[in-house]
Structure formats: structure tokens, C-alpha cells
Write a protein that holds these residues in place. Sequence first.
Motif, short mmCIF file in Angstrom:
data_model
loop_
_atom_site.label_atom_id
_atom_site.label_comp_id
_atom_site.label_asym_id
_atom_site.label_seq_id
_atom_site.Cartn_x
_atom_site.Cartn_y
_atom_site.Cartn_z
N HIS A 30 4.05 2.57 3.82
CA HIS A 30 5.11 2.05 2.98
C HIS A 30 6.20 1.36 3.79
O HIS A 30 6.17 1.33 5.02
CB HIS A 30 5.71 3.17 2.13
CG HIS A 30 6.30 4.30 2.92
ND1 HIS A 30 7.51 4.21 3.57
CD2 HIS A 30 5.85 5.56 3.17
CE1 HIS A 30 7.79 5.35 4.16
NE2 HIS A 30 6.79 6.20 3.95
N SER A 31 7.20 0.83 3.09
CA SER A 31 8.32 0.15 3.75
C SER A 31 9.28 1.16 4.35
O SER A 31 9.22 2.36 4.08
CB SER A 31 9.07 -0.72 2.73
OG SER A 31 9.87 0.08 1.88
N GLY A 34 11.48 2.90 1.76
CA GLY A 34 10.75 3.47 0.64
C GLY A 34 10.01 4.74 1.00
O GLY A 34 10.35 5.46 1.93
N SER A 35 8.94 4.98 0.24
CA SER A 35 8.13 6.18 0.41
C SER A 35 6.72 5.86 -0.05
O SER A 35 6.43 4.74 -0.50
CB SER A 35 8.70 7.33 -0.41
OG SER A 35 8.52 7.06 -1.81
N GLU A 38 5.87 3.91 -3.31
CA GLU A 38 5.78 2.45 -3.48
C GLU A 38 4.37 2.01 -3.90
O GLU A 38 4.21 0.95 -4.50
CB GLU A 38 6.15 1.74 -2.19
CG GLU A 38 7.63 1.73 -1.91
CD GLU A 38 7.97 1.07 -0.58
OE1 GLU A 38 9.14 0.70 -0.40
OE2 GLU A 38 7.08 0.94 0.28
N TRP A 39 3.39 2.82 -3.58
CA TRP A 39 2.00 2.44 -3.86
C TRP A 39 1.48 3.01 -5.18
O TRP A 39 0.30 2.86 -5.50
CB TRP A 39 1.09 2.89 -2.71
CG TRP A 39 1.42 2.24 -1.42
CD1 TRP A 39 2.00 2.81 -0.32
CD2 TRP A 39 1.20 0.86 -1.06
NE1 TRP A 39 2.15 1.89 0.68
CE2 TRP A 39 1.67 0.68 0.26
CE3 TRP A 39 0.66 -0.23 -1.74
CZ2 TRP A 39 1.60 -0.54 0.91
CZ3 TRP A 39 0.60 -1.46 -1.09
CH2 TRP A 39 1.06 -1.60 0.21
N MET A 250 9.32 -7.34 -2.15
CA MET A 250 8.97 -6.03 -2.70
C MET A 250 7.80 -6.10 -3.68
O MET A 250 7.79 -5.45 -4.73
CB MET A 250 10.19 -5.41 -3.38
CG MET A 250 11.33 -5.10 -2.44
SD MET A 250 10.86 -3.99 -1.06
CE MET A 250 10.41 -2.50 -1.93
N PRO A 252 4.77 -4.78 -3.91
CA PRO A 252 4.07 -3.62 -4.47
C PRO A 252 4.73 -3.09 -5.74
O PRO A 252 4.06 -2.48 -6.58
CB PRO A 252 4.13 -2.58 -3.34
CG PRO A 252 4.24 -3.39 -2.09
CD PRO A 252 5.12 -4.55 -2.49
N LEU A 253 6.03 -3.33 -5.88
CA LEU A 253 6.76 -2.89 -7.07
C LEU A 253 6.87 -3.97 -8.13
O LEU A 253 6.83 -3.68 -9.32
CB LEU A 253 8.17 -2.43 -6.68
CG LEU A 253 8.26 -1.30 -5.64
CD1 LEU A 253 9.71 -0.96 -5.35
CD2 LEU A 253 7.51 -0.07 -6.11
#
Length: 269
Positions: A30-31, A34-35, A38-39, A250, A252-253
Motif C-alpha cells: 500500500h501507499s 494508507g494501509s 487501500e486494496w 489514488m 486504487p480508491l
Amino acid sequence: MAKSTTLRTPLGRSVKIIEQGTGTPVVFLHSGVGSAGEWKQVFSLWPDGDRLIAIDAYRDGTGPGTAGRRDLDDYTDQVYAVADQVAGPVHLIGFSWGGATALRAAAVTPGLIASLTLVEPEAYALLRTENPGAYSQVRGLRDRCRAHIRAGRWHEAYAEFVDFYNGPGSFASWPSARREAFVQEQQSRADLWDVLFDDLLTAESLADVTAPVHLIEGSHTSAVDHAICAVLRRHLPDAEHTVIEGAGHMMPLTHPEPLTRALSHRISR
């Protein structure tokens, strides 16, 4: 259904992972802000047939190693823990800060990486010699954020950071509770910048990446991220390149559907 597990790393630390499915192991990083969450959307859209494993690099917010003295190898240690767990090479997908970690892992231990996917990796150190203008821009952002933090202006620091990657006014548009929770969480990650500017990643080290590479960037991302992707395309000329139309950093979101299609199609091949 996704399940949570804690693994022991080769350096004797622990790392939390979230996994679902069975089959080919695909590891997600993840970024930095983030955590593993995120996926979540990508996992929900992914076709059956793969074992999806998201590393939660900061676990309880502390991160591996010693705060203020961490480097990329503290995080590649977490990747090696997963490779040990699955007993074989992994398809490694790194987003943003996780992309820099993925690059380091692929260069140092190529035998563990079946394929490497980089979603706008924040490998700022590559810009030092390859694009000094872009390097100066992101270094300026780092230094301004550091000055805010030293003065206790955490909200100002992360307003500038979030707006840099998401557009002016992005941080202010968040609900107050979300802003407060975000700032509170980031206070334990103040050494993030040092890791991303780490000299362990150089243009010369890219020659050690032997796995097939897929580079993904958004059409609407920042100039710095475009610059990093351009450097990677010069030094990894055989890399597959995908642009997610309309996406910023961003993705993935914000763009999970086209991103998942791009990621899963490459892995399935």
C-alpha cells in the motif's frame, strides 16, 4: 472471505497480512499514508483463481525497525516474510510508497519475484540525477511539510501533502472527523520521507530488475509521478505500460475497476 494473519519476518520482526482466495500468490503493497485497506475494492473485484495477500506495513502504527532510522530494506523484509510463507516466487504489486519498496525487493532478490507491477511508485531518489526539476519540486514539498511538523502544524503539513497528490482543496473537502483521524495516524509516520529519498534506489540499480515489469500511471496524476514513470520507462524499456484514463494518484480508491482489470489481466498471463 479475507482473513488476517501475523507473520514473522527474516529479521525477527512481525508483519500483519490480509489475504483471500487460493492459487497463484499475488502480494500487494500500500501507499505510505494508507494501509492494506487501500486494496479492499480491488480484492472485491478480482477474479477467482489467485491468492491475494495485502501487507499492512505499519500494523498498529509503529512500523518496522527504529523510527527515524528506517530504510527500504526494513520494508522489503516484510515481502520476504510473505515469500517464505507461500514457499515460492510471488507476483508483487506496489502502489506509491509500496512501489518504491517493490522496486527495491525486485532489484535485490530477483528470484523471489515472478512479476513486478508498479502503480506510480514514489521512488523519489531516481529523480535526483534523472530529472532535477521534478526532484526539486518534491523535495520542496518534503521540506515544507517537515517545517510545518517541527512547528506542530500537523494539519497544515498534511493539507499541503494531500492537495499535492489530489488537487487543491482536497484536504479541506474531507469531513472534519476524517481529517482529524488522518492527521492522528500520520504522526507515527514522520520518517516516511526519508525512506522515499533513500539512495538504495538508483537508476543504476534498475538494471538488477530482471522480472517482467508492468508500469501503471493515471492520466491525471501529478507532474512528479509522471516524471518518475518516465524515468522507469527509460531504464526498463521492456516494461509494459498502462495509463488509467481520468485517474489521479489514488487510483486504487478512485478507479478500482479499470485498475483491477489492468492488474489481473497481466497476472493471468
